[in-house]
Write a protein that holds these residues in place. Structure first.
Motif, short mmCIF file in Angstrom:
data_model
loop_
_atom_site.label_atom_id
_atom_site.label_comp_id
_atom_site.label_asym_id
_atom_site.label_seq_id
_atom_site.Cartn_x
_atom_site.Cartn_y
_atom_site.Cartn_z
N ALA A 1 48.72 -7.78 32.64
CA ALA A 1 47.50 -7.03 32.29
C ALA A 1 46.55 -7.83 31.42
O ALA A 1 46.97 -8.72 30.67
CB ALA A 1 47.91 -5.76 31.55
N ASP A 2 45.30 -7.47 31.53
CA ASP A 2 44.25 -8.05 30.69
C ASP A 2 44.27 -7.31 29.35
O ASP A 2 44.31 -6.07 29.34
CB ASP A 2 42.90 -7.82 31.40
CG ASP A 2 41.77 -8.60 30.77
OD1 ASP A 2 41.87 -8.90 29.58
OD2 ASP A 2 40.80 -8.89 31.48
N LEU A 3 44.24 -8.06 28.25
CA LEU A 3 44.30 -7.42 26.93
C LEU A 3 43.21 -6.38 26.76
O LEU A 3 43.39 -5.38 26.07
CB LEU A 3 44.14 -8.49 25.84
CG LEU A 3 45.36 -9.33 25.50
CD1 LEU A 3 44.97 -10.48 24.60
CD2 LEU A 3 46.44 -8.49 24.82
N GLU A 4 42.07 -6.62 27.40
CA GLU A 4 40.95 -5.70 27.16
C GLU A 4 41.13 -4.34 27.85
O GLU A 4 40.43 -3.40 27.52
CB GLU A 4 39.62 -6.34 27.57
CG GLU A 4 39.26 -6.29 29.02
CD GLU A 4 37.84 -6.79 29.25
OE1 GLU A 4 37.00 -6.69 28.34
OE2 GLU A 4 37.58 -7.29 30.37
N ASP A 5 42.08 -4.26 28.76
CA ASP A 5 42.26 -2.99 29.47
C ASP A 5 43.15 -1.99 28.74
O ASP A 5 43.25 -0.84 29.17
CB ASP A 5 42.85 -3.25 30.87
CG ASP A 5 41.83 -3.90 31.78
OD1 ASP A 5 40.63 -3.75 31.49
OD2 ASP A 5 42.24 -4.56 32.75
N TYR A 6 43.84 -2.44 27.69
CA TYR A 6 44.83 -1.55 27.06
C TYR A 6 44.73 -1.53 25.54
O TYR A 6 44.17 -2.43 24.91
CB TYR A 6 46.25 -1.96 27.49
CG TYR A 6 46.44 -1.75 28.97
CD1 TYR A 6 46.72 -0.48 29.47
CD2 TYR A 6 46.26 -2.79 29.87
CE1 TYR A 6 46.83 -0.27 30.84
CE2 TYR A 6 46.37 -2.59 31.24
CZ TYR A 6 46.65 -1.32 31.72
OH TYR A 6 46.75 -1.11 33.06
N GLU A 7 45.31 -0.46 24.97
CA GLU A 7 45.42 -0.35 23.52
C GLU A 7 46.88 -0.56 23.12
O GLU A 7 47.79 -0.17 23.87
CB GLU A 7 44.96 1.03 23.08
CG GLU A 7 43.44 1.09 22.99
CD GLU A 7 42.89 2.48 23.15
OE1 GLU A 7 43.69 3.44 23.07
OE2 GLU A 7 41.68 2.59 23.40
N PHE A 8 47.09 -1.12 21.94
CA PHE A 8 48.44 -1.54 21.54
C PHE A 8 48.97 -0.77 20.33
O PHE A 8 50.01 -1.11 19.79
CB PHE A 8 48.43 -3.07 21.30
CG PHE A 8 48.18 -3.83 22.56
CD1 PHE A 8 49.23 -4.34 23.30
CD2 PHE A 8 46.90 -3.99 23.08
CE1 PHE A 8 49.02 -5.00 24.49
CE2 PHE A 8 46.67 -4.65 24.27
CZ PHE A 8 47.73 -5.16 24.98
N ASP A 9 48.23 0.27 19.95
CA ASP A 9 48.58 1.02 18.74
C ASP A 9 50.03 1.54 18.72
O ASP A 9 50.63 1.67 17.67
CB ASP A 9 47.66 2.25 18.58
CG ASP A 9 46.22 1.82 18.39
OD1 ASP A 9 45.99 0.60 18.24
OD2 ASP A 9 45.33 2.68 18.45
N ASN A 10 50.58 1.81 19.89
CA ASN A 10 51.94 2.35 19.96
C ASN A 10 53.00 1.29 20.25
O ASN A 10 54.11 1.63 20.67
CB ASN A 10 52.02 3.41 21.08
CG ASN A 10 51.39 4.69 20.62
OD1 ASN A 10 51.45 5.00 19.44
ND2 ASN A 10 50.77 5.41 21.54
N LEU A 11 52.66 0.04 20.04
CA LEU A 11 53.60 -1.03 20.41
C LEU A 11 54.94 -0.90 19.67
O LEU A 11 55.97 -1.37 20.16
CB LEU A 11 52.97 -2.40 20.15
CG LEU A 11 53.42 -3.52 21.07
CD1 LEU A 11 53.10 -3.19 22.52
CD2 LEU A 11 52.78 -4.83 20.69
N HIS A 12 54.90 -0.26 18.51
CA HIS A 12 56.16 -0.09 17.75
C HIS A 12 57.14 0.83 18.51
O HIS A 12 58.31 0.91 18.16
CB HIS A 12 55.87 0.47 16.35
CG HIS A 12 55.08 1.73 16.37
ND1 HIS A 12 53.71 1.74 16.54
CD2 HIS A 12 55.45 3.02 16.27
CE1 HIS A 12 53.27 2.99 16.52
NE2 HIS A 12 54.31 3.79 16.36
#
Ligand code: FAD
Length: 742
Positions: free
Chosen positions: A93-104
């Motif tokens: 995936a392209d970084l710009e397409d997703y949010e990472f707030d829940n990566l934990h």
């Protein structure tokens, strides 16, 4: 002394840039506007990366932040390899397409491989700005990413001061927040020309480490397409034949336009403005043996705005001869119309569909760039004979043999395939494989050479035509895709392009029709530039004397009318990329500019800006504008006639110092030598708070110029070299030493 106003402006400007780049993203999110053709097909539409991974049963994540497409290409190759080798269910995936707030909340047995390029002064690519902000806002005390296992591969260029700055920053931030690195931090160096080899040696080790970490079984590389190709029967209105985005299809009614029917944007990397070229001329004298084209794009009425110092992205298409060669080498049916569906809901389509094979090859695939050793390795499974298989094995396993037989010959994919098969077309490579493994054709960037204050309605670029001659005499030269297209347009617009050698007009018949052509062209330019003339402007000197009347036979030709005649009348898709390369806001601040060759492009814009300012404010005494320019000799002296005019108009505040590196019987003189010659004056200007600007070659020139300034400070302030180096570094961080280098 640091000019506080300028620091403030640089800071405000940097923030503004960040907002600007996120603006389109935000706008897209709010309006849902994005190119339909590239949308994910079946996903729930969530932007939360953990949700999407879970929804799609993914057990591996490859993410990329790419500026020009190269990093995306490597990330996709890596993902593909993990799928084939380990049967992993990889999401790429392209970084710009997703949010990472829940990566934990990510399961700890799911590994993330991050591929990140670095842009400009160690910056993250535009598409990764949101990711960068998220990373930087994490509190390392929380160790929130303790569950994350990652690998990282940075793509950068060691000729830049902040080599792989973005990847280094991401690596440090991930580690600081508790994430665990698997294997080594991979670094590719384009400056040394070793990107592909750096990737391959990192890949070899890291895949072993991933295998151990995830306890995976390995199988032979076997291509399984992520896409399903369906053959279609007829060319409907919604079939792309090379349009840059769906809004240009006849079936589309979405084209954002104003009352006059002109497109209004926003124009960006997925939706360019198809701009008329109103002027185009050769800047070099024929005696130079090289070509450099000045091109002016009309953007009147389009809402496409730029600032002096920005970059223009030009979207090229491939030359007829190269398209034909590629189609033949791979035994493709150019007329086949096909649709493409992604078997993996998280996977974006590589090009807008439905389309034709010919359109895909001409407009969307990068078919002439260098070949990677990994590609040959992946092709082994399609080897039509044992001999070819052995050849592929040898070349892909032996990097020296590959360098000698493939890279040193400047082979593109088709050349390499013909070479390996001894001239026979390949009938065994599936079209899906070609679509997945050929990089996407990318726009090329140019430093804008006009001034937004003077030329509100046109954007000028100055491009040297890439024509790399091969050491081996019998090999064809490497011809740059975009610059040869611009040259074709320049010659065709002037009626000087010999389109087909077979139809060559007899010498005696040549003169008459050409005069007519030129008259017709002059008339056309008059009407086309009408908008421009309503704006007060500095006269651009007439195209150089070098515009000879002789017709030119070029090695490559293009479909200049474009898909469904979209480019007819000399148009090309463009968009503007904001840069941070800006004149000081205070016009009394002195400016030192260093720009040899086409590096002078933005300085033409800067000077035109100051000329206009002086016209509007005749009582203001401008700060000194000192330009160091370099060319081989008088034959490739860019805009030679213009500089004299600027000197007159700027009442002595503008001075140009010229270095020639190839004058007969004279030693080679470069801009850095001239800087040394004038170092006392340069030191005085620096003491007055002068801003320094350097533009052009990143590999050698920028470093040599940096060293020249260090020398100036060392001698001028009688300090240690190390101290002088620190001063130069500080100027850079303060935005008082700016570089636009490539
Ligand atoms: P490409 O097709 O992209 O080829 C470029 C080079 O790649 C070739 O010359 C060759 O060295 C190599 N290459 C291609 N194919 C092969 C192969 N098969 N094997 C080995 N090597 C190969 N340029 C300017 O002239 N003026 C400017 O003002 C300017 N400003 C720029 C600003 C920025 C920010 C950047 C990033 C670049 C700038 N450039 C500028 C460079 C420009 O973007 C292009 O790179 C350049 O014009 C070449 O584009 P092309 O499509 O003609 O060549």
């Amino acid at each position: 002394m640091v000019d506080k106003v300028d620091i403030l402006v640089v800071t405000v400007f940097t923030v503004a840039i960040a907002i600007y780049f996120n603006k389109d993203l935000l706008l897209d999110l709010i309006t849902g506007a994005s190119d339909e053709a590239f949308k994910l097909q079946n996903s729930s539409g969530s932007r939360d990366i953990v949700t999407v991974l879970k929804e799609n049963d993914k057990n591996y994540l490859v993410v990329y932040g790419s500026q020009t497409g190269t990093t995306e290409d490597y990330a996709k190759r890596f993902a593909k390899e993990l799928i084939s080798k380990f049967k992993l269910n990889v999401m790429c995936a392209d970084l710009e397409d997703y949010e990472f707030d829940n990566l934990h909340n990510l399961p700890s047995d799911l590994v993330i491989s991050l591929f990140l390029s670095t842009y400009g002064e160690g910056e993250y690519p535009d598409s990764a700005l949101q990711f960068e902000t998220w990373l930087k806002n994490l509190d390392p005390m929380d160790k929130k990413l303790d569950n994350v296992n990652f690998t990282i591969f940075g793509l950068g260029n060691s000729t830049y001061e902040h080599f792989n700055g973005a990847a280094r920053s991401a690596w440090k931030l991930l580690k600081a927040n508790g994430a665990h690195l698997i294997g080594k931090f991979g670094l590719a160096d384009d400056g040394a020309g070793t990107t592909d080899e750096d990737y391959l040696s990192w890949n070899e080790k890291v895949t072993e480490q991933i295998k151990t970490f995830l306890k995976l079984d390995e199988q032979d590389l076997k291509f399984e397409s992520s896409f399903e190709v369906t053959k279609l029967e007829s060319l409907e209105e919604n079939v792309f034949v090379g349009e840059p985005s769906s809004q240009y299809l006849p079936a589309c009614e979405e084209l954002p336009h104003n009352d006059e029917g002109l497109q209004t944007g926003p124009f960006n990397t997925i939706y360019p403005y198809v701009a008329p070229i109103v002027k185009s001329y050769e800047l070099f004298d024929p005696k130079s043996g090289r070509n450099c084209i000045h091109t002016e794009f009309d953007v009147s009425g389009s809402n496409l705005k730029y600032s002096t110092g920005d970059h223009l992205a030009i979207w090229p298409s491939n030359a007829n001869e190269k398209v034909e060669q590629f189609i033949k080498a791979l035994n493709l049916d150019g007329e086949m119309i096909f649709d493409l569906k992604s078997k993996d809901p998280t996977m974006k389509l590589p090009l807008p569909t439905p389309t034709t094979v010919e359109a895909a090859v001409r407009h969307y695939l990068e078919i002439t760039g260098p070949v990677s050793r990994q590609l040959l390795r992946t092709l082994i499974q399609f080897a039509p004979t044992e001999t070819i298989k052995t050849k592929l094995l040898d070349l892909s396993n032996d990097k020296d043999q590959f360098a000698k037989e493939i890279n040193a010959q400047y082979f593109n994919i088709a050349d390499a395939l013909y070479y390996i098969s001894e001239g026979k077309p390949w009938t065994t490579i599936p079209w899906e494989f070609i679509l997945e493994f050929t990089p996407k054709l990318q726009p090329r960037y140019y430093s804008i050479s006009s001034s937004a204050l003077t030329e509100k309605q046109t954007i000028h670029v100055t491009s040297i035509v890439e024509n790399v001659t091969n050491d081996e005499d019998d090999m064809p030269p490497v011809l740059g895709v975009t610059t040869n297209l611009l040259r074709n347009i320049q010659l065709d617009k002037a009626g000087l392009l010999e389109k087909d050698i077979k139809d060559k007009i007899p010498e005696e018949d040549k003169d008459e029709p050409e005069v007519e052509e030129e008259k017709k062209e002059e008339k056309k330019e008059d009407t086309e530039s009408v908008n421009e003339k309503t704006v007060e402007k500095i006269e651009t000197p007439t195209p150089s004397k070098s515009a000879t009347k002789e017709k030119h036979t070029l090695p490559v030709h293009y479909d200049l009318d474009g898909p469904r005649n979209l480019f007819q009348g000399y148009k090309l898709p463009i968009h503007v990329r904001r840069s941070t390369f800006r004149l000081p806001t205070n016009p009394q601040t002195p400016v030192i500019m260093v720009g040899p060759g086409t590096g002078v492009a933005p300085f033409r814009g800067f000077i035109r800006e100051r000329v206009k300012f002086q016209e509007l404010n005749p009582n203001v005494k401008l700060g000194k504008l000192l330009l160091f320019y370099g060319s081989r000799d008088a034959n490739d002296f860019l805009y030679r006639e213009e500089w004299e005019e600027y000197k007159t108009k700027l009442n002595g505040s503008f001075e140009m110092v010229v270095a020639h590196s190839r004058l007969p019987n004279k030693p080679k003189v470069y801009v850095q030598d001239k800087l040394k010659d004038k170092e006392e004056e340069v030191m005085e200007l620096l003491k007055e708070g002068a801003f320094i600007y350097v533009c052009g070659d990143a590999k050698n020139m920028a470093k040599d110029v940096n060293a020249a300034f260090v020398g100036t400070y060392t001698r001028g302030l009688k300090i240690e070299e190390a101290e002088a180096r620190e001063i130069v570094k500080m100027l850079k961080s303060q935005g008082k030493y700016q570089e636009d280098i490539w």
